[in-house]
Write a protein that holds these residues in place. Sequence first.
Motif, PDB file in Angstrom:
ATOM      1  N   GLU A 245      -3.087 124.384 -30.473  1.00 43.06           N
ATOM      2  CA  GLU A 245      -2.741 122.989 -30.759  1.00 43.06           C
ATOM      3  C   GLU A 245      -1.651 122.471 -29.834  1.00 43.06           C
ATOM      4  OE1 GLU A 245      -1.289 120.149 -34.490  1.00 43.06           O
ATOM      5  OE2 GLU A 245      -1.356 122.331 -34.717  1.00 43.06           O
ATOM      6  N   GLN A 246      -0.637 123.312 -29.584  1.00 40.15           N
ATOM      7  CA  GLN A 246       0.466 122.881 -28.726  1.00 40.15           C
ATOM      8  C   GLN A 246      -0.007 122.652 -27.286  1.00 40.15           C
ATOM      9  OE1 GLN A 246       3.388 126.017 -28.999  1.00 40.15           O
ATOM     10  NE2 GLN A 246       1.832 127.608 -28.805  1.00 40.15           N
ATOM     11  N   TYR A 247      -0.997 123.414 -26.843  1.00 45.23           N
ATOM     12  CA  TYR A 247      -1.531 123.210 -25.497  1.00 45.23           C
ATOM     13  C   TYR A 247      -2.384 121.947 -25.432  1.00 45.23           C
ATOM     14  CZ  TYR A 247       0.193 127.801 -24.163  1.00 45.23           C
ATOM     15  OH  TYR A 247       0.997 128.874 -23.891  1.00 45.23           O
ATOM     16  N   TYR A 248      -3.107 121.645 -26.516  1.00 44.17           N
ATOM     17  CA  TYR A 248      -3.827 120.372 -26.569  1.00 44.17           C
ATOM     18  C   TYR A 248      -2.848 119.213 -26.428  1.00 44.17           C
ATOM     19  CZ  TYR A 248      -8.449 122.123 -27.994  1.00 44.17           C
ATOM     20  OH  TYR A 248      -9.684 122.727 -28.027  1.00 44.17           O
ATOM     21  N   GLU A 249      -1.715 119.318 -27.097  1.00 45.80           N
ATOM     22  CA  GLU A 249      -0.706 118.259 -27.018  1.00 45.80           C
ATOM     23  C   GLU A 249      -0.169 118.127 -25.592  1.00 45.80           C
ATOM     24  OE1 GLU A 249       2.211 119.323 -29.896  1.00 45.80           O
ATOM     25  OE2 GLU A 249       0.920 118.893 -31.624  1.00 45.80           O
ATOM     26  N   PHE A 250       0.082 119.265 -24.962  1.00 46.85           N
ATOM     27  CA  PHE A 250       0.547 119.241 -23.571  1.00 46.85           C
ATOM     28  C   PHE A 250      -0.485 118.588 -22.659  1.00 46.85           C
ATOM     29  CE2 PHE A 250       0.051 121.684 -19.525  1.00 46.85           C
ATOM     30  CZ  PHE A 250       1.032 121.006 -18.812  1.00 46.85           C
ATOM     31  N   ILE A 251      -1.755 118.935 -22.849  1.00 45.77           N
ATOM     32  CA  ILE A 251      -2.806 118.391 -21.987  1.00 45.77           C
ATOM     33  C   ILE A 251      -2.916 116.879 -22.124  1.00 45.77           C
ATOM     34  CG2 ILE A 251      -5.323 118.298 -21.730  1.00 45.77           C
ATOM     35  CD1 ILE A 251      -5.307 121.351 -22.140  1.00 45.77           C
ATOM     36  N   GLN A 252      -2.777 116.376 -23.335  1.00 41.28           N
ATOM     37  CA  GLN A 252      -2.827 114.928 -23.522  1.00 41.28           C
ATOM     38  C   GLN A 252      -1.673 114.253 -22.781  1.00 41.28           C
ATOM     39  OE1 GLN A 252      -5.579 113.609 -24.734  1.00 41.28           O
ATOM     40  NE2 GLN A 252      -6.161 115.764 -24.916  1.00 41.28           N
ATOM     41  N   GLU A 253      -0.492 114.833 -22.868  1.00 44.64           N
ATOM     42  CA  GLU A 253       0.660 114.300 -22.120  1.00 44.64           C
ATOM     43  C   GLU A 253       0.416 114.368 -20.619  1.00 44.64           C
ATOM     44  OE1 GLU A 253       5.010 114.600 -23.049  1.00 44.64           O
ATOM     45  OE2 GLU A 253       4.273 116.328 -24.180  1.00 44.64           O
ATOM     46  N   LEU A 254      -0.112 115.515 -20.186  1.00 49.99           N
ATOM     47  CA  LEU A 254      -0.347 115.721 -18.759  1.00 49.99           C
ATOM     48  C   LEU A 254      -1.335 114.691 -18.226  1.00 49.99           C
ATOM     49  CD1 LEU A 254       0.043 117.475 -16.205  1.00 49.99           C
ATOM     50  CD2 LEU A 254      -1.871 118.883 -17.008  1.00 49.99           C
ATOM     51  N   LYS A 255      -2.421 114.464 -18.953  1.00 48.32           N
ATOM     52  CA  LYS A 255      -3.420 113.501 -18.494  1.00 48.32           C
ATOM     53  C   LYS A 255      -2.841 112.097 -18.422  1.00 48.32           C
ATOM     54  CE  LYS A 255      -6.681 114.587 -21.441  1.00 48.32           C
ATOM     55  NZ  LYS A 255      -7.998 114.630 -22.128  1.00 48.32           N
ATOM     56  N   GLU A 256      -1.987 111.742 -19.370  1.00 50.66           N
ATOM     57  CA  GLU A 256      -1.352 110.424 -19.339  1.00 50.66           C
ATOM     58  C   GLU A 256      -0.458 110.282 -18.117  1.00 50.66           C
ATOM     59  OE1 GLU A 256       0.676 109.996 -23.006  1.00 50.66           O
ATOM     60  OE2 GLU A 256      -1.156 109.949 -24.228  1.00 50.66           O
ATOM     61  N   ARG A 257       0.279 111.329 -17.797  1.00 48.12           N
ATOM     62  CA  ARG A 257       1.196 111.267 -16.649  1.00 48.12           C
ATOM     63  C   ARG A 257       0.411 111.235 -15.326  1.00 48.12           C
ATOM     64  NH1 ARG A 257       6.929 114.122 -17.748  1.00 48.12           N
ATOM     65  NH2 ARG A 257       7.141 113.606 -19.961  1.00 48.12           N
ATOM     66  N   VAL A 258      -0.675 111.947 -15.292  1.00 49.78           N
ATOM     67  CA  VAL A 258      -1.506 111.958 -14.092  1.00 49.78           C
ATOM     68  C   VAL A 258      -2.180 110.597 -13.903  1.00 49.78           C
ATOM     69  CG1 VAL A 258      -3.617 112.928 -13.097  1.00 49.78           C
ATOM     70  CG2 VAL A 258      -1.866 114.444 -14.016  1.00 49.78           C
TER      71      VAL A 258
END
Length: 261
Positions: A245-258
């Motif tokens: 779950e924590q990695y899913y949260e990171f990925i969502q943040e990462l995609k937004e920043r990208v």
Amino acid sequence: MGVTIAVGVQKGGVGKSTTSAITSYLLSREGKKVLAVDFDSQGNLTQFLSMRNIYDFTNQTVLQAVKEQDARPYIHHITENLHLLPAEDFLSGFPAWLHKTYGGKGNLINTVLRETLAVVKDQYDYIIIDMPPNLGDHTINGLTAADYAVVMLQSEKFCYDALDRYLEFLIDGIKAKTNPDIVLAGILATMNDSRAALDNSILEQAREEYQDLMFQTVIKRRSRIKEYTVIGLQDHTKADKEALEQYYEFIQELKERVQSR
């Protein structure tokens, strides 16, 4: 054309390979085409994603790819959407080969990996590069090949102390000299033990110093993540879902920043 993201810091054992592996896996599960590039001669990303001995890939690795300036013959399919450019310990000879081949040829010495991946970049949505724990030729080439950098911060003093130097290397070295277009996606706190006062103190200090550069997501220590290195990545049980779950949260943040570039 795909987005290339380098995951690194010059400190070992801080979760670079684990983060690279799980990020690549989860992005591929979302239907994205992902190439995971193992650019660390320890080959941990290779072993994690393939569940095979790294020496199964001898002479079929990223080292041969950079020598030929063509990644295509050395890409191994993990799933339909997740591909791997593997490494094993002969990759440690990359600097010697690099300087023998390109020494004295200006910036060419720093762009070998970028040219190697350029051949396949438009075939992927994301290329994730797992970087070694140093500031040498591997890291220079990895960051020069990347559109974005994710910098790792384990909540312990040695890694926190290394962070400033890595950011200086990224901005004053790579961005100024070899890759002016690279963007710092952010700093990801990993392997955090929320019960430990020191971990919390370092995390608070980092948030105060680096502010918006820090991802909001904090990757906590979980025994299930360690088990994945033995049983392979999966998402079946409650323990899996809690760990990922924590990695899913990171990925969502990462995609937004990208995407906001």
